[in-house]
Enzyme design. Structure first.
Site, mmCIF file in Angstrom:
data_model
loop_
_atom_site.group_PDB
_atom_site.id
_atom_site.type_symbol
_atom_site.label_atom_id
_atom_site.label_comp_id
_atom_site.label_asym_id
_atom_site.label_seq_id
_atom_site.Cartn_x
_atom_site.Cartn_y
_atom_site.Cartn_z
ATOM 1 N N ARG A 138 28.288 15.035 -17.452
ATOM 2 C CA ARG A 138 28.990 15.936 -18.371
ATOM 3 C C ARG A 138 30.470 15.600 -18.386
ATOM 4 O O ARG A 138 31.092 15.516 -17.328
ATOM 5 C CB ARG A 138 28.792 17.390 -17.945
ATOM 6 N N ARG A 164 -0.030 -4.448 5.914
ATOM 7 C CA ARG A 164 -0.712 -4.618 7.203
ATOM 8 C C ARG A 164 -2.199 -4.275 7.142
ATOM 9 O O ARG A 164 -3.003 -4.872 7.834
ATOM 10 C CB ARG A 164 -0.035 -3.751 8.261
ATOM 11 N N HIS A 201 23.125 6.573 -6.088
ATOM 12 C CA HIS A 201 22.855 6.841 -7.504
ATOM 13 C C HIS A 201 24.070 7.442 -8.242
ATOM 14 O O HIS A 201 24.508 6.913 -9.260
ATOM 15 C CB HIS A 201 21.666 7.798 -7.661
ATOM 16 N N LYS A 220 27.052 16.817 -7.897
ATOM 17 C CA LYS A 220 26.183 17.863 -7.355
ATOM 18 C C LYS A 220 24.786 17.269 -7.271
ATOM 19 O O LYS A 220 24.304 16.696 -8.245
ATOM 20 C CB LYS A 220 26.232 19.052 -8.317
ATOM 21 N N ASP A 259 21.135 9.963 0.350
ATOM 22 C CA ASP A 259 19.956 9.699 -0.476
ATOM 23 C C ASP A 259 20.305 9.591 -1.968
ATOM 24 O O ASP A 259 19.713 8.806 -2.697
ATOM 25 C CB ASP A 259 18.934 10.832 -0.261
ATOM 26 N N LEU A 286 5.796 3.726 -3.254
ATOM 27 C CA LEU A 286 6.647 3.148 -4.287
ATOM 28 C C LEU A 286 5.915 2.022 -5.018
ATOM 29 O O LEU A 286 5.957 1.917 -6.244
ATOM 30 C CB LEU A 286 7.943 2.612 -3.672
ATOM 31 N N ALA A 287 5.210 1.203 -4.237
ATOM 32 C CA ALA A 287 4.474 0.091 -4.834
ATOM 33 C C ALA A 287 3.429 0.632 -5.809
ATOM 34 O O ALA A 287 3.310 0.157 -6.941
ATOM 35 C CB ALA A 287 3.824 -0.742 -3.741
ATOM 36 N N SER A 332 0.824 -1.211 0.000
ATOM 37 C CA SER A 332 0.000 0.000 0.000
ATOM 38 C C SER A 332 0.860 1.263 0.000
ATOM 39 O O SER A 332 0.340 2.374 -0.005
ATOM 40 C CB SER A 332 -0.956 -0.014 1.196
HETATM 41 C C1 BG6 Z 1 15.209 8.205 -4.723
HETATM 42 C C2 BG6 Z 1 15.432 9.223 -3.644
HETATM 43 O O1 BG6 Z 1 16.143 7.173 -4.597
HETATM 44 O O2 BG6 Z 1 15.347 8.808 -5.990
HETATM 45 C C3 BG6 Z 1 14.480 10.385 -3.798
HETATM 46 O O3 BG6 Z 1 15.242 8.625 -2.375
HETATM 47 C C4 BG6 Z 1 14.526 10.938 -5.199
HETATM 48 O O4 BG6 Z 1 14.771 11.401 -2.860
HETATM 49 C C5 BG6 Z 1 14.412 9.838 -6.235
HETATM 50 O O5 BG6 Z 1 13.471 11.861 -5.350
HETATM 51 C C6 BG6 Z 1 14.644 10.367 -7.647
HETATM 52 O O6 BG6 Z 1 14.346 9.380 -8.578
HETATM 53 P P1 BG6 Z 1 13.908 9.748 -10.053
HETATM 54 O O7 BG6 Z 1 13.878 8.462 -10.773
HETATM 55 O O8 BG6 Z 1 12.559 10.398 -9.934
HETATM 56 O O9 BG6 Z 1 14.920 10.710 -10.564
#
Ligand code: BG6
Length: 490
Positions: A347, A46, A241, A334, A236, A17-18, A14
């Site tokens: 870049r 739940r 990423h 950045k 984060d 993300l899902a 629920s």
């Molecule tokens: C998530 C972060 O991993 O990636 C978020 O926790 C962020 O804070 C999101 O907004 C960005 O993902 P995308 O695919 O929308 O660029």
């Protein structure tokens, strides 16, 4: 040959993300005919819900690219019929046992494979894995578990999490997802580099002056402050990423395209990175601002964030790879929220042409920058362009920079799949190339943990920047110190 079946359980069904990503991605895979013939999807959470209610909830978010097509309604109906719901606590062995019974009914004695997608808060990961994996020995096929970050907050907590997970799972059953690796343009990075003679030989300190990895969002934490405040932008976005993209960008040529060969090279790059110095980092936090009569909230105006929070919502950093290929080349990162635009790009700024004929008496040129730049725009408007110097047509001799431009929407008619589609498909097929191995994770944390600790111990005050701006000016000084200009701002 015995027929096989795949049961996919979305634990935390629920959650946001899902709803926004996982179910729509599964539907897209179904639509494209990528799911096996026998499959069942279970939502597990739940709250009490019936199958019909789950279907209703899921159907509302199947607003993916696919529903524009003609037979989409029909396909959606078929797909929803394969979706079921099971109410359960995340740490209840008993509730997972009843799920197991239901799954077995669907599997009907076929060779059964199970995929669990854990889309739940980290503090309940381990309990859920324990319960979910407990039926693994009673089924005939594989059991795999996809886990979402955060994988801990630092080296210590990450190692503890890995250790706990490995009580119940083998490393090759754990699929640590970093959805940036599933993005089309990130996947294309290796193709661009390794299959083009005009790039491959240039990929080193000899020709590249610096590389930039830029992530920006034009919105704040909006309701996610509770999670975010505990992690901050470095954990984060950067530690996962951006660092993953950097590793793919900078790795040596792998022996083959096999997952282990690629991950071996990535881990080597990560382990070759120089410890990050605090003076090579700028942190920022967005503050409230009023523009055109509209007031945008500051980070600490978020009700879930403490008023005196120092958590960075922006960070810029200069990183270095201490190996022969990249010695001395700044890799700038950045990442920020509540900036002026939403984009993600890589870049690559090349060096000056030695003894450039057209720069010699540079009274004659009208260029600020005359170096080539290769831009890989991950999102939005996916594309790749290369800045070259060109003569402005006419009788005089004037140069300017123009782009050789590959815009995906103009070149390819097929829409780009969402990252979650690629990654879910890979997990079903057992392809591990785009998932993070535990030694990669350790190396990533080893790089960032000392920095994070220093920032937190010193209670470093972030540089405040207005919501919707281009971020703290400190980021420019940081780049300038390394003889670099941010490509997105120049
Ligand atoms: C998530 C972060 O991993 O990636 C978020 O926790 C962020 O804070 C999101 O907004 C960005 O993902 P995308 O695919 O929308 O660029």
């Amino acid at each position: 040959e015995q027929q096989s079946t795949v049961s996919i359980t979305v634990v935390g069904a629920s959650g946001d993300l899902a709803k926004k990503k996982i179910f729509p991605a599964l539907f897209a895979l179904y639509y494209e005919g990528c799911l096996p013939e026998h499959f069942t999807i279970y939502g597990y959470a739940r709250s009490k819900m019936t199958d019909a209610e789950l279907r209703d909830m899921v159907s509302k978010t199947l607003t993916c690219r696919i529903d524009k097509r003609e037979n989409c309604g029909e396909k959606m109906e078929e797909f929803l019929k394969r979706c079921f719901y099971h109410t359960g606590q995340y740490d209840s062995q008993e509730h997972f046992v009843t799920l197991d019974k239901k799954l077995k009914e669907h599997e009907g004695g076929r060779l059964s494979n199970r995929l669990f997608y854990l889309s739940i808060p980290p503090n309940i990961f381990v309990d859920a894995v324990k319960c979910a994996s407990s039926s693994a020995s009673s089924i005939s096929g594989w059991t795999r578990v996809i886990v979402e970050k955060p994988f801990g907050r630092d080296s210590k907590t990450s190692a503890a999490l890995t250790k706990s997970l490995k009580q119940y799972l083998e490393e090759d059953q754990i699929f640590r997802i970093d959805h940036y690796l599933g993005k089309e343009l990130v996947e294309n990075l290796s193709v661009l580099r390794f299959s083009n003679l005009i790039f491959e030989p240039l990929w080193s300190r000899q020709y590249i002056q610096n590389v930039q990895f830029i992530f920006s969002e034009d919105f704040g934490t909006e309701g996610r402050g509770g999670y975010f405040d505990h992690y901050g932008i470095i954990r984060d976005i950067m530690q996962n990423h951006l660092l993953q993209i950097l590793a793919l960008f900078a790795m040596e040529t792998p022996v083959s395209l096999d997952a282990e060969d690629i991950r071996n090279e990535k881990v080597k790059v990560l382990r070759s990175m120089r410890p990050i110095q605090l003076e090579d980092v700028v942190i920022g936090q967005y503050k409230s601002t009023t523009k055109g009569g509209v007031t945008y909230p500051g980070y600490t105006d978020d009700k879930t964030v403490p008023k005196d929070s120092l958590t960075p919502t922006f960070a810029a950093a200069a990183l270095f790879i201490d190996n022969a290929r990249w010695d001395g080349v700044p890799f700038l990162m950045k990442a920020g929220k509540a900036l002026h635009t939403r984009s993600a790009e890589i870049r690559v700024q090349f060096r000056h042409v030695p003894g450039n004929l057209y720069n010699r008496n540079s009274g004659g040129t009208n260029l600020d920058r005359t170096t080539n730049e290769l831009v890989i725009r991950v999102q939005p408007d996916e594309g790749i362009y290369l800045k070259i110097n060109n003569k402005v047509p006419g009788l005089g001799m004037r140069l300017d920079q123009s782009n050789l431009n590959l815009l995906y929407s103009a070149r390819y008619s097929k829409e780009i799949p969402d990252a979650y589609e690629r990654l879910l498909l890979d997990a079903i097929e057992g392809e591990r190339r785009l998932f993070i191995r535990s030694d990669e994770l350790d190396a990533a944390w080893a790089l960032f943990t000392p920095l994070l600790k220093e920032i937190e111990e010193k209670k470093t005050i972030p540089e405040f920047y207005p919501y919707g701006s281009r971020g703290p000016v400190g980021a420019h000084y940081l780049a300038a110190k390394h003889n670099v200009q941010w490509g997105d701002l120049s």
